[in-house]
Write an enzyme that holds these catalytic residues in place. Structure first.
Site, PDB file in Angstrom:
ATOM      1  N   GLU A   9      -5.195  -8.753  -0.876  1.00  0.00           N
ATOM      2  CA  GLU A   9      -6.056  -8.459   0.277  1.00  0.00           C
ATOM      3  C   GLU A   9      -7.474  -8.311  -0.247  1.00  0.00           C
ATOM      4  O   GLU A   9      -7.748  -7.436  -1.073  1.00  0.00           O
ATOM      5  CB  GLU A   9      -5.627  -7.176   1.012  1.00  0.00           C
ATOM      6  CG  GLU A   9      -4.309  -7.309   1.755  1.00  0.00           C
ATOM      7  CD  GLU A   9      -3.978  -6.096   2.613  1.00  0.00           C
ATOM      8  OE1 GLU A   9      -4.933  -5.421   3.096  1.00  0.00           O
ATOM      9  OE2 GLU A   9      -2.775  -5.829   2.812  1.00  0.00           O
ATOM     10  N   GLU A  22       0.832  -1.200   0.000  1.00  0.00           N
ATOM     11  CA  GLU A  22       0.000   0.000   0.000  1.00  0.00           C
ATOM     12  C   GLU A  22       0.870   1.254   0.000  1.00  0.00           C
ATOM     13  O   GLU A  22       0.759   2.127   0.877  1.00  0.00           O
ATOM     14  CB  GLU A  22      -0.980  -0.026   1.171  1.00  0.00           C
ATOM     15  CG  GLU A  22      -1.973  -1.177   1.054  1.00  0.00           C
ATOM     16  CD  GLU A  22      -3.110  -1.131   2.073  1.00  0.00           C
ATOM     17  OE1 GLU A  22      -3.080  -0.256   2.968  1.00  0.00           O
ATOM     18  OE2 GLU A  22      -4.031  -1.962   1.956  1.00  0.00           O
TER      19      GLU A  22
END
Length: 542
Positions: free
Chosen positions: A348, A215
């Protein structure tokens, strides 16, 4: 391959079926056509991957109980979890994060355990901590008892490949090289190989999958796509291979941020280095149950257990966006990567609800898992199977005691969730040939399809998985096989009387799948799918 006129005929027939069903009073009908001679691609086993982060009760008390624990364990790893995970054939497990990876120094997790440093966990100050959680424990101050070797052993005993996430926010490219060296340098060749042997693993770990950051648009450094592209190229320049075909995964977008994807690929493409990007990570959580009333991250979440019909459907509608997100990013990647060397890695995914249903106080981001989550898993895995030519790896978030968990584990208590049963039912898809399907069924809520399915073929066995997302309607579906006939069939059904049904430490068997025989005739069969259910059909072809 099927010719275009035959395909168009089937599509027209399916569209006609949709129109016909729309006119009938019983809106619980549908049609699935499986095109045996239209293969898509092999379903990469890695699509059925898992995610382990040093967060809340995932590692400590979840996976790791310690070698001296009275809880049955295999070298400190919770035995019940290891054995249950083995049964679903896990192909790959991602670790140590997640956002935890963005503050992790891999050197803290090597050497004698009694000499490893204790560090503040990335999640120690999270606002989502449940009331009464013991913040002084390992969930807040990580003792580093579970490090690289312990995780590698966890992967080894469960049959999975390790997938490491490297810290680019707080460490250097040289630190990354040294971690690869520690894991993969041959026995006796380097000081770090000697350290690995001293830690209990003499032979190289041969780790292939490496996430270059996590991220990077957020907790992984708040980079711009161009700045992250420069970091990706710096970290992946001349990494020692040790005869292992290293697969680097770039830190891709949050959900449908196509701008992040386009700008990264443009920057790396300008340098002529697209070949370095084996995989492109994408994260997507179904979290906003507000029906559009807010986009606030906290206010938009609903309860994992106490949800109404609209909240049920909003979460599934959000999960079902995965299909369009995959298509959008695949197209954006292809603007520079025309040969599609790089695969999507959805490492994810799952449902994310408001705090309040944690299985125990220390389980930060823990939540109960109901039949709604089983349906969510079915919808998502069907999407991955149908996009087997695009998705090379995925990881449900997370394995135990957190978000869309497969397991709950605390002290001497253990149980599996409905999501676990979905993975068990779907494991037959791993490594099989994905087949094109045509589906016709009335949409049930804001475009959410009335039926979801995927199909795969291995030798003479066809595996179909079918999800009925309707909260209260049985759906009768006619299934036809184009290009084959059926010798026999059997079914496994995961369903409950109520979409809120779930397992817990007190009632660990409340939701379990059941078997059923299937009546077949030639190349067609008809099946009634219960509300909020997931079904596997195993069809032997004549």
């Amino acid at each position: 391959m099927m010719n275009s006129s035959r395909r168009e005929f089937l599509r027209t027939a399916a569209a006609g079926m949709a129109c016909a069903t729309a006119l009938r009073p019983a809106a619980s009908e549908g049609l699935i056509e499986v095109l045996i001679d239209e293969p898509i691609a092999m379903i990469a086993p890695e699509i059925y991957g898992h995610f382990v982060e040093n967060l809340g009760g995932v590692v400590y008390d979840g996976i790791w109980v310690g070698e001296e624990s009275k809880i049955p364990n295999i070298g400190g790893l919770r035995k019940a979890l290891v054995e249950s995970l083995r049964r679903i054939s896990p192909p790959v497990i991602r670790w140590p994060g997640g956002c935890f990876a963005d503050s992790y120094d891999w050197r803290d997790g090597i050497g004698p355990r009694d000499k490893r440093p204790k560090r503040t966990n990335f999640w120690a100050g999270a606002a989502e901590w449940p009331k009464g959680a013991r913040r002084a424990g390992p969930q807040s101050y990580d003792p580093n008892q579970f490090g690289t070797i312990e995780f590698a052993r966890f992967c080894k005993v469960t049959g999975a490949q390790p997938y490491f996430a490297a810290n680019i926010r707080g460490s250097s490219a040289q630190d990354f090289d040294r971690w690869v060296e520690y894991c993969n340098s041959p026995t006796g060749t380097t000081t770090l190989a000697d350290q690995r042997a001293a830690d209990g693993e003499r032979e190289a770990l041969n780790v292939r999958y490496w996430g270059v950051g996590n991220e990077a648009w957020g907790c992984g450094g708040s980079f711009t796509p161009e700045d992250y592209a420069a970091e990706f190229l710096r970290y992946t320049s001349w990494v020692p291979g040790y005869n292992v075909p290293l697969a680097f995964v770039g830190s891709g977008p949050n959900a449908n941020d196509l701008d992040w994807t386009r700008r990264f690929f443009a920057k790396v493409g300008q340098k002529g280095e697209l070949g370095r990007v084996w995989g492109w990570s994408m994260h997507h959580y179904a979290w906003n149950a507000s029906g559009g009333r807010t986009t606030d991250w906290a206010a938009g979440k609903g309860d994992a257990l106490r949800f109404d019909t609209a909240q049920y459907y909003e979460i599934l509608r959000e999960a079902n966006l995965m299909d369009s997100f995959i298509a959008g990013h695949w197209s954006a990647m292809g603007e520079m990567d025309r040969q599609h060397h790089t695969k999507l890695v959805v490492d994810e995914w799952g449902g994310w609800y408001a705090p309040g249903t944690e299985p125990f106080a220390e389980a930060l981001l823990g939540q109960q898992s109901t039949m709604r989550d089983a349906v969510l898993a079915g919808l998502t895995l069907d999407t991955f199977n149908r996009n087997a030519d695009k998705v090379g790896m995925a990881a449900v978030a997370q394995l135990v005691n957190c978000l869309q968990s497969l397991f709950f584990a605390h002290e001497d208590k253990f149980c599996v969730t409905p999501t676990y049963h979905v993975f068990d039912m779907y494991k037959a898809h791993q490594g099989a040939q994905s087949l094109r399907t045509l589906v016709s069924a009335p949409a049930i809520y804001k475009g959410l399809p009335g039926i979801s399915c995927s199909a795969s073929l291995r030798e003479k066995v066809l595996t179909m998985t079918v999800t009925n997302p309707s909260m209260d309607q049985v759906r009768e579906v006619e299934i036809g096989l184009q290009g084959a006939s059926v010798a026999s069939a059997k079914a496994v059904i995961l369903a409950a009387a109520d979409a809120h049904a779930h397992n817990s430490f007190e009632t660990p068997h409340a939701v379990e799948p059941g078997a059923d025989q299937v009546q077949v005739s030639g190349a067609r069969l008809t099946r009634r799918f219960p509300p909020a259910s997931v079904t596997k059909l195993e069809i032997a072809l004549a």
